[in-house]
Design an enzyme around this catalytic site. Structure first.
Site, short mmCIF file in Angstrom:
data_model
loop_
_atom_site.label_atom_id
_atom_site.label_comp_id
_atom_site.label_asym_id
_atom_site.label_seq_id
_atom_site.Cartn_x
_atom_site.Cartn_y
_atom_site.Cartn_z
N ASP A 156 -9.84 -10.17 8.61
CA ASP A 156 -9.27 -8.82 8.58
C ASP A 156 -10.20 -7.65 8.91
O ASP A 156 -9.75 -6.69 9.53
CB ASP A 156 -8.68 -8.58 7.18
CG ASP A 156 -7.71 -7.41 7.13
OD1 ASP A 156 -6.83 -7.33 8.00
OD2 ASP A 156 -7.84 -6.57 6.23
N LYS A 172 -3.26 -11.54 12.40
CA LYS A 172 -4.72 -11.62 12.33
C LYS A 172 -5.17 -12.79 11.46
O LYS A 172 -5.98 -13.62 11.87
CB LYS A 172 -5.32 -10.33 11.73
CG LYS A 172 -5.12 -9.08 12.56
CD LYS A 172 -5.78 -7.86 11.91
CE LYS A 172 -5.24 -7.52 10.53
NZ LYS A 172 -3.82 -7.13 10.51
N THR A 173 -4.62 -12.84 10.25
CA THR A 173 -5.02 -13.89 9.31
C THR A 173 -4.57 -15.27 9.81
O THR A 173 -5.35 -16.22 9.86
CB THR A 173 -4.45 -13.61 7.91
OG1 THR A 173 -4.93 -12.33 7.48
CG2 THR A 173 -4.86 -14.66 6.90
N ARG A 218 0.83 -1.21 0.00
CA ARG A 218 0.00 0.00 0.00
C ARG A 218 0.86 1.26 0.00
O ARG A 218 2.00 1.25 0.42
CB ARG A 218 -0.93 0.01 1.21
CG ARG A 218 -2.24 -0.72 0.98
CD ARG A 218 -3.18 -0.59 2.15
NE ARG A 218 -2.60 -1.10 3.36
CZ ARG A 218 -2.16 -0.35 4.36
NH1 ARG A 218 -2.27 0.96 4.31
NH2 ARG A 218 -1.63 -0.92 5.43
N LYS A 274 -8.68 -2.22 1.23
CA LYS A 274 -8.45 -1.37 2.38
C LYS A 274 -9.08 0.01 2.19
O LYS A 274 -9.47 0.66 3.16
CB LYS A 274 -6.95 -1.28 2.70
CG LYS A 274 -6.44 -2.56 3.44
CD LYS A 274 -6.81 -2.55 4.90
CE LYS A 274 -6.83 -3.86 5.64
NZ LYS A 274 -5.65 -4.55 6.02
N ARG A 292 1.23 -12.46 -1.56
CA ARG A 292 -0.12 -12.61 -1.01
C ARG A 292 -0.97 -13.62 -1.76
O ARG A 292 -0.77 -13.85 -2.95
CB ARG A 292 -0.85 -11.26 -1.11
CG ARG A 292 -0.28 -10.16 -0.27
CD ARG A 292 -0.82 -10.21 1.12
NE ARG A 292 -0.37 -9.09 1.92
CZ ARG A 292 -1.02 -8.63 2.97
NH1 ARG A 292 -2.15 -9.17 3.35
NH2 ARG A 292 -0.53 -7.62 3.66
N SER A 352 -0.71 -4.83 10.20
CA SER A 352 -0.26 -5.76 9.17
C SER A 352 0.92 -6.61 9.67
O SER A 352 1.87 -6.08 10.24
CB SER A 352 0.17 -4.96 7.94
OG SER A 352 0.45 -5.83 6.90
N HIS A 398 -10.48 -3.40 12.70
CA HIS A 398 -9.40 -3.99 11.91
C HIS A 398 -8.93 -5.24 12.65
O HIS A 398 -7.93 -5.24 13.36
CB HIS A 398 -8.24 -3.00 11.74
CG HIS A 398 -7.18 -3.50 10.81
ND1 HIS A 398 -5.84 -3.21 10.97
CD2 HIS A 398 -7.25 -4.28 9.70
CE1 HIS A 398 -5.15 -3.78 10.00
NE2 HIS A 398 -5.98 -4.43 9.22
N1 LIG Z 1 4.33 -16.36 16.58
C1 LIG Z 1 3.71 -15.96 15.49
N2 LIG Z 1 2.41 -15.57 15.52
C2 LIG Z 1 1.77 -15.15 14.41
N3 LIG Z 1 2.34 -15.11 13.19
C3 LIG Z 1 3.63 -15.50 13.08
C4 LIG Z 1 4.36 -15.93 14.21
N4 LIG Z 1 5.60 -16.25 13.79
C5 LIG Z 1 5.65 -16.02 12.48
N5 LIG Z 1 4.47 -15.58 12.02
C6 LIG Z 1 4.20 -15.19 10.62
O1 LIG Z 1 3.86 -13.83 10.61
C7 LIG Z 1 2.92 -13.54 9.60
C8 LIG Z 1 1.67 -12.94 10.19
O2 LIG Z 1 0.97 -12.37 9.13
P1 LIG Z 1 -0.58 -12.30 8.98
O3 LIG Z 1 -1.26 -13.38 9.75
O4 LIG Z 1 -0.88 -12.21 7.53
O5 LIG Z 1 -0.83 -10.90 9.66
P2 LIG Z 1 -2.02 -9.89 9.47
O6 LIG Z 1 -3.17 -10.67 8.97
O7 LIG Z 1 -2.24 -9.35 10.84
O8 LIG Z 1 -1.53 -8.87 8.53
C9 LIG Z 1 2.62 -14.84 8.90
O9 LIG Z 1 3.43 -14.91 7.77
C10 LIG Z 1 3.02 -15.88 9.95
O10 LIG Z 1 3.41 -17.08 9.39
C1 LIG Z 2 -3.98 -5.81 2.90
C2 LIG Z 2 -3.43 -5.37 3.97
O1 LIG Z 2 -3.76 -5.91 5.20
P1 LIG Z 2 -3.01 -6.90 6.20
O2 LIG Z 2 -1.56 -6.74 5.96
O3 LIG Z 2 -3.44 -6.44 7.55
O4 LIG Z 2 -3.47 -8.30 5.90
C3 LIG Z 2 -2.54 -4.23 3.89
O5 LIG Z 2 -2.24 -3.66 4.93
O6 LIG Z 2 -2.17 -3.86 2.76
MN LIG Z 3 -4.29 -10.29 7.19
#
Ligand SMILES: Nc1ncnc2c1ncn2[C@@H]1O[C@H](COP(=O)(O)OP(=O)(O)O)[C@@H](O)[C@H]1O
Ligand SMILES: C=C(OP(=O)(O)O)C(=O)O
Ligand SMILES: [Mn+2]
Ligand SMILES: [Ca+2]
Length: 660
Positions: free
Chosen positions: A379, A364-365, A178, A323, A444, A360, A342
């Site tokens: 999300d 969360k995911t 972004r 977003k 992604r 980010s 969020h």
């Molecule tokens: N202890 C942990 N808890 C959560 N995620 C972790 C951890 N260690 C490594 N990761 C990695 O960190 C990233 C978290 O990203 P994601 O779940 O996509 O975050 P968000 O959805 O909040 O943007 C993933 O690639 C995940 O595999």
């Molecule tokens: C798509 C997004 O969300 P997130 O990284 O929280 O998954 C972003 O921040 O560009």
């Molecule tokens: Mn996410």
């Protein structure tokens, strides 16, 4: 080399048959009913039958066709209106269907003819052409299916490939994250009063004229193309608070992305879709004009709340669309007393709902996608008086270092229909190398939520029981888990601390401490205290417990320590869900005053207090104080604001920060 010349041909019994003239024939299968290759091709594709019956109760196929023709016409008129140039006050001539399929109509048999797309043209323009652009036709590829979008992408968009598991690999171009510094919102009389502006606010101002200039640029670009993709979709599974969105884009990749990420209407819902509540003009392939007022680069992502429109120029990163709409929900929902969040969200088999807030890369995911629980969303959510609802119809997972073992559900979701952005794959086998960061760290996968086997459809649930704040602490001093009282929850929610992990935001190369109010300052529209007050009110009313979970470093700061192992974080989350942590023994940490459990099933006890994991205790203390100082500095701007109607809560929140 083998040769066939010397071998006698073996005849089957069938082949030994002769026709009445005694001519022996060898072609035993009956021929196709086609005179030309085009006819043959037209036989291959059957008209798709609607899954829901056509409304008017039309009995005959002919009557149904007329209804459909009428509906098609309405849709094209509506799209022409969306694409109208405001300066010329005319809509372009639009026609439904793929320009590459011209001439096929003639090849198709009589029964198909009344439905052939190229039969209808809808000139919304006056009879006198006032510009060259009004002389040309723009083809509209309306709500195409994933298979059709695959074909479009592979045929026309460089960098589109089918991976070994059937996903569509795409490239987002120069921008792979972004561009928050290019996110602009129209500041007019109403929004001057309503929105959060100035220091810390994500809303960079532009005036209406600047918006219209960019809108015109985007519309002219889109209309200059031979074809555009249009998707009519929904946001929010809470049907009473649903938003109808239209996405107009130049790329099949963007169309498939939004098809996956939004809620897909049924055939019947689409038929009565009508005028959208919000429209995105994605002309991301085309730059904005940096000589124009307010523009500072060739990228601009612009929102006009009055016009209910978003214009994207100069970035093809698809995350801007989802977003951007999230920002719109952050404007619309609180007006109705609904809190936009969020956060990820899931639910246990007994109906216990957990929210996962975080910036980010904080998890969360990853953590809301839990094989033992029902996924409501990864999300963006809403919390209303009737419970929680997902805003979206899909998930957007990071896939850097994705592993089948650690994240099996996400791994398995990468199949036909899924958009894979900016990943690297073997040029022959098309197997994706999830460890490869050659294009970006922010690789992604965007897939429909039903690709997760235990998705909760419809994506709604009761009031949350646990509110989990995720922070990826690059300093390695926050405990892996702490139980928060309400004031602490508010303090940490408003602070929105994390270490920004490389990749998602353009230009960030390594983790840096960052504070983002409400764990989503990039998307909020009002002052953070408005959302905080709503969260406090809802948590109190429904008795939710707050938790702070560090998914970041342990045993030293970034570079020295290591990231907390995902299986440990999962065990911690399990203990929150099960209620085990509500009754555990706690001790209070210094400086931050956090309540930390002394024991959790499946997690080594020594890591629960971060001081144990650091070999250099002096460095630990220094780092702890450094981070506490950053928290204090960051919170100063909020100390002059009242949170909610109750002044005592404001006092409590101020006191809930680090003490040193
Ligand atoms: N202890 C942990 N808890 C959560 N995620 C972790 C951890 N260690 C490594 N990761 C990695 O960190 C990233 C978290 O990203 P994601 O779940 O996509 O975050 P968000 O959805 O909040 O943007 C993933 O690639 C995940 O595999
Ligand atoms: C798509 C997004 O969300 P997130 O990284 O929280 O998954 C972003 O921040 O560009
Ligand atoms: Mn996410
Ligand atoms: Ca300028």
């Amino acid at each position: 080399m083998a040769t066939t010349t010397g071998l006698a041909r073996i005849e089957t019994q069938e082949e030994k048959k002769k026709d009445e003239n005694g001519v022996r024939y060898t072609d035993i299968t009956p021929g196709v009913r086609a005179q030309t290759i085009d006819e043959l091709h037209s036989l291959q594709r059957k008209r798709s039958a609607p899954t829901t019956p056509i409304k008017d109760g039309a009995a005959s196929a002919f009557a149904a066709a007329l209804t459909e023709e009428k509906r098609d016409k309405q849709q094209m008129q509506s799209i022409s209106a969306s694409l109208a140039s405001l300066a010329r006050e005319t809509g372009p001539k639009v026609v439904k269907g793929d320009p590459a399929r011209k001439g096929e109509a003639a090849a198709q048999g009589a029964p198909q003819t009344p439905h052939t797309h190229h039969q209808h043209r809808y000139p919304a323009a006056p009879t006198i052409a006032v510009s060259d652009s009004s002389l040309k036709l723009t083809h509209v590829l309306y709500n195409l299916s994933p298979a059709e979008l695959y074909e479009q992408a592979i045929r026309y968009e460089k960098g589109s490939f089918i991976t070994s598991t059937g996903a569509l690999a795409t490239l987002s171009g120069a921008k792979t994250g972004r561009s928050p510094k290019d996110k602009r919102v129209v500041k007019d009389e109403a929004t001057t009063q309503e929105l959060w502006w100035g220091k810390g606010s994500p809303n960079i101002e532009m005036d209406e004229r600047a918006f219209l200039i960019n809108r015109e640029r985007a519309v002219d670009y889109l209309n200059s193309l031979e074809k555009v993709f249009v998707n009519d979709l929904f946001l929010n599974w809470d049907t009473e608070n649903r938003l109808k969105v239209r996405i107009i884009s130049a790329r099949a990749y963007h169309s498939l992305f939004m098809h996956n990420m939004c809620i897909r209407p049924t055939y019947e819902e689409l038929e009565s879709f009508g005028t959208p509540d919000f429209t995105i003009y994605n002309a991301g392939r085309f730059p904005c004009n940096r000589y124009a007022h307010y523009m500072t680069s060739s990228t601009s992502v612009d929102i006009s709340l009055a016009r209910k429109e978003m214009v994207i120029l100069g970035t093809q990163y698809a995350g801007e669309m989802k977003k951007g709409l999230f920002g719109v929900m952050h404007y619309l929902m609180p007006k109705r007393g609904i809190l936009s969040l969020h956060s990820g969200c899931n639910m246990g088999k007994d109906g216990d709902v957990a929210l996962f807030f975080g910036l980010s890369g904080t998890g969360k995911t990853t953590l809301s996608t839990d094989h033992n629980r029902l996924l409501i969303g990864d999300d963006e959510h809403c919390w209303s008086d009737s419970g929680v609802s997902n805003i979206e119809g899909g998930c957007y997972a990071k896939c850097i270092d994705l592993s089948r073992e650690k994240e099996p559900d996400i791994w398995n979701a990468i199949k036909f229909g899924t958009v894979l952005e900016n990943v690297v794959f073997d040029e022959r086998t098309r197997e994706v190398d999830f460890a490869d960061k050659s294009v970006t760290e922010n690789t992604r996968a965007a897939y429909p939520i039903e690709y997760i086997p235990n998705a909760k459809i419809p994506c709604v649930g009761p009031h949350p029981k646990n509110v989990i704040l995720l922070a990826c602490d690059a300093y390695g001093v926050l405990p892996p888990v702490s139980k928060l009282n309400l004031a602490q929850t508010m303090y940490h929610f408003i602070s929105g601390y994390t270490a920004l992990v490389a990749g998602t935001v353009d230009g960030i190369k390594e983790p840096t401490a960052t504070f983002s109010a409400c764990f989503g300052a990039a998307f909020i529209m009002y002052h953070p205290t408005k959302y905080a007050a709503m969260l406090a009110e809802k948590m109190q009313k429904y008795g939710a417990t707050g938790w702070l979970v560090n998914t970041g470093w342990s045993g030293g700061r970034y570079g020295v320590g290591k990231r907390i192992k995902l299986p440990y974080t999962r065990k911690i989350i399990d203990a929150i869900h099960s209620g085990e942590l509500l009754t555990a023994d706690y001790k209070k940490t210094e400086v931050f005053g956090l309540e930390i459990p002394t024991n959790i099933d499946g997690v080594p006890s020594e890591i629960l207090d971060p001081i144990n994991t650091w070999t250099d205790k002096t460095a630990y203390k220094e780092t702890l104080l450094k981070l506490a100082g950053l928290f204090k500095n960051n919170f100063e701007v909020f100390s002059s604001y009242k949170i909610g109607d109750d002044n005592s809560l404001t006092e409590e929140i101020l006191a809930a920060g680090p003490n040193f």
